[in-house]
Design a protein around this motif. Structure first.
Motif: not given
Ligand SMILES: Nc1ncnc2c1ncn2[C@@H]1O[C@H](COP(=O)(O)OP(=O)(O)O)[C@@H](O)[C@H]1O
Ligand SMILES: O=P(O)(O)OC[C@H]1O[C@](O)(COP(=O)(O)O)[C@@H](O)[C@@H]1O
Ligand SMILES: [Mg+2]
Length: 571
Positions: A296-309
């Motif tokens: 779940t943490a890895v999946e949720e981290a995608q949202r932050a990485i997407n935003a950073a991108h």
């Protein structure tokens, strides 16, 4: 090995019960003794509190390894080793047994092989060569034909300790529902606010109705805490309340606490099963495949990485920097990076990095911005802590549980990168720092973690009902197993940077491996460069400290460090 009655049942899996050729390791003469479990001397009544602390598992909690007499080691042919878990009959030999109520459970009666074989074990190492020894095994989790508790005799309690993690509520729900639906147990108590809740007055009565929807919420309905572990007070409370199954959900610190609780219960000779359920978003618990909430943490981290991108792509020389959790283990950062494919640099505690000079971070950032016009950096909270000087460290050195408090490496590195480009005036950068750490930790668990939490809870319940105690439950190579506390408590699971997974990451991001660190440190000291900003001063001071530490205590390169750690682990 205990023999198993031949009583048949509609759903028995025991086509034939074989008595394995097991031997017990006799530490006195190192020779195998057939069909005997070595037991530690018991002191049921009136033993001094010191006697509990004197035993190995309790000692383990304080950092020293358990004595061999505390381990239930069973050896077999071809280098087979079973690291077994304690059983209530180890110290209460005359306990009565009862048929497992699952035999009459309509949901389960259709399952042909529902009960696991008495002698089923799970191999820790599954990749072997022709002549390699069979190695360490753990007892397979699952329901047994006989149980050591009658349904209406069970009075269970659940406690959650340490930091939050997605899935805590699902595990709570599944323990309550599993006990109720599979074993007809109706008395389950929630201990509020972690270990210290044992000696507080308030508890929560947990029923399937109360927990029905809790898996949809993040956090823990029971509350949690750090610190405040008093073994004798906790065990007094367990005794006073008549609790006989204790389900303890928590990370490495919690499992150490569970281990000493178990020891004290055994010392007092109580019929109380103590079961640890490993929780850690950092995935830093050894032996088990992974901990719940990690996916779940890895999946949720995608949202932050997407935003950073998105942020970095939308502006000239944009840098998106995301900090993720991971005190000592960079698994979330590594997996989130691999999953995202938008990350250009991933920094974790296991892979020391440096900023200046050839092969350093600044050089890489500059190249990346020149090539692509933007970049994304992911940093685990425990990465680069050695670069921050003492003066920058938190005034408060440790939390209530004694965990070292970390400085915000995300803020620090953001400032360092900004300072560097302001000073060199090579590029005008736009850096956006995102810290989603607590947002990630607070979400409810995803679908796959929910299923995993169910299996963990069920395995824990089956083990407790079957009389096992003093163990942590978890998947080992895909099969759930009962693992002695000392195995969970002896090391920390870390990313091995000499493994193919880290190589995959390096090849996916194209980042430097930072292996020239020592060479650069030496050059830098030689240059006796005058720092310009406070961060540079910090860094300069730190370089000296780091170099000193490296030369006196540390192996030579990060690879050496890993190898030294591996040799320690396997040796
Ligand atoms: N060595 C230990 N012996 C007994 N209890 C411990 C030990 N280490 C930690 N604990 C207790 O376990 C609980 C959780 O520990 P903590 O380190 O905060 O979280 P986590 O279990 O998630 O690692 C705390 O209440 C703490 O007091
Ligand atoms: O909750 P706190 O005290 O702020 O601590 C944050 C820490 O908790 C964690 O999320 C998990 O740590 P534990 O598993 O030890 O609870 C770490 O990644 C992080 O450093
Ligand atoms: Mg911990």
């Amino acid at each position: 090995m205990p023999t198993v009655s031949s009583a048949t049942s509609a759903i028995s899996s025991f086509a034939s019960i074989s008595i394995p050729k097991v031997r017990c390791f006799d530490p006195a003469n190192s020779s195998p003794v057939a069909h005997q479990h070595r037991r530690r001397p018991m002191n049921f009544n009136g033993g001094s509190p010191d006697s509990a602390a004197a035993n190995g598992v309790a000692a383990m909690a304080n950092g020293s390894p358990p004595s061999i007499s505390d381990m239930k080691i069973v050896t077999g042919e071809a280098g087979y080793v079973l690291e077994d878990v304690p059983h209530l009959t180890d110290y209460l030999p005359d306990l009565p047994t009862y048929p497992n109520p699952l035999q009459d459970n309509p949901s389960y009666s259709v399952v042909k092989q529902y009960f696991v074989n008495m002698d089923d074990t799970v191999a820790q190492t599954i990749v072997v060569q022709k002549n390699s020894p069979r190695g360490t095994h753990f007892r397979r989790a699952g329901p047994r034909q006989k149980v050591y508790f009658e349904s209406d005799e069970v009075h269970a309690c659940i406690v959650t300790c340490g930091g939050l993690c997605p899935g805590l509520n699902t595990v709570i729900r599944e323990i309550v529902c599993g006990l109720h639906h599979m074993y007809g147990v109706s008395k389950v108590l929630g201990i509020e606010g972690g270990y210290k809740g044992f000696y507080a007055r308030n508890t929560i009565t947990l029923t399937p109705k109360v927990v029905n929807d809790v898996h949809k919420r993040g956090g823990t309905i029971l509350g949690t805490s750090r610190g405040g572990h008093s073994t004798s007070k906790i065990v007094d409370s367990i005794e006073d309340r008549g609790i006989n199954q204790v389900y303890i959900i928590g990370g490495d610190g919690t499992q150490r606490g569970a281990s000493v609780i178990f020891e004290e219960i055994r010392r007092r000779g109580l019929k109380v099963a103590v079961i640890g359920i490993p929780k850690t978003i950092d995935n830093d618990i050894p032996v088990i495949d992974k901990s719940f909430g990690f996916d779940t943490a890895v999946e949720e981290a995608q949202r932050a990485i997407n935003a950073a991108h998105v942020e970095s792509e939308s502006i000239e020389n944009g840098i998106g920097l995301v900090k993720l959790m991971g005190r000592y283990s960079g698994f979330i950062a590594m997996h989130a990076t691999l999953a995202s494919r938008d990350v250009d640099c991933c920094l974790i505690p296991e892979s020391p990095f440096y900023l200046e000079g050839p092969g350093g971070l600044y050089e890489y950032v500059e190249r990346k911005l020149k090539e692509d016009g933007h970049m994304v950096i992911v940093i685990a909270e425990g990465a680069g802590q050695e670069l921050l000087s003492e003066s920058m460290r938190n005034m408060q050195q440790a939390d209530a549980s004694g965990n070292k408090l970390l400085n915000d490496v995300g803020l620090w590195i953001s400032q360092k990168i900004k300072d560097h480009f302001a000073r060199t005036q090579k590029l005008v950068i736009n850096l956006k720092y995102i810290d989603p750490t607590y947002m990630i930790r607070a979400v409810p668990s995803n679908a796959s973690d929910n299923v995993y939490c169910t299996l963990l809870a069920h395995s824990a319940i089956h083990g407790a009902m079957a009389g096992y105690t003093g163990f942590t439950v978890g998947p080992v190579n895909g099969r759930h197993a009962y693992i002695p506390f000392y195995r969970i408590n002896e090391t920390q699971h870390k990313v091995v940077i000499t493994d193919r997974m880290w190589a995959r990451l390096l090849s996916s991001t194209n980042q430097p491996s930072f292996l020239d660190l020592k060479e650069v440190a030496r050059k830098k000291t030689e240059e006796a460069h005058q720092p310009e900003t406070s961060y540079d001063q910090v860094e300069a001071a730190n370089e000296v400290t780091r170099k000193k530490t490296e030369e006196t205590h540390q192996p030579e390169t990060p690879y050496d460090q890993v190898e030294a750690a591996t040799a320690k682990e396997t040796g």
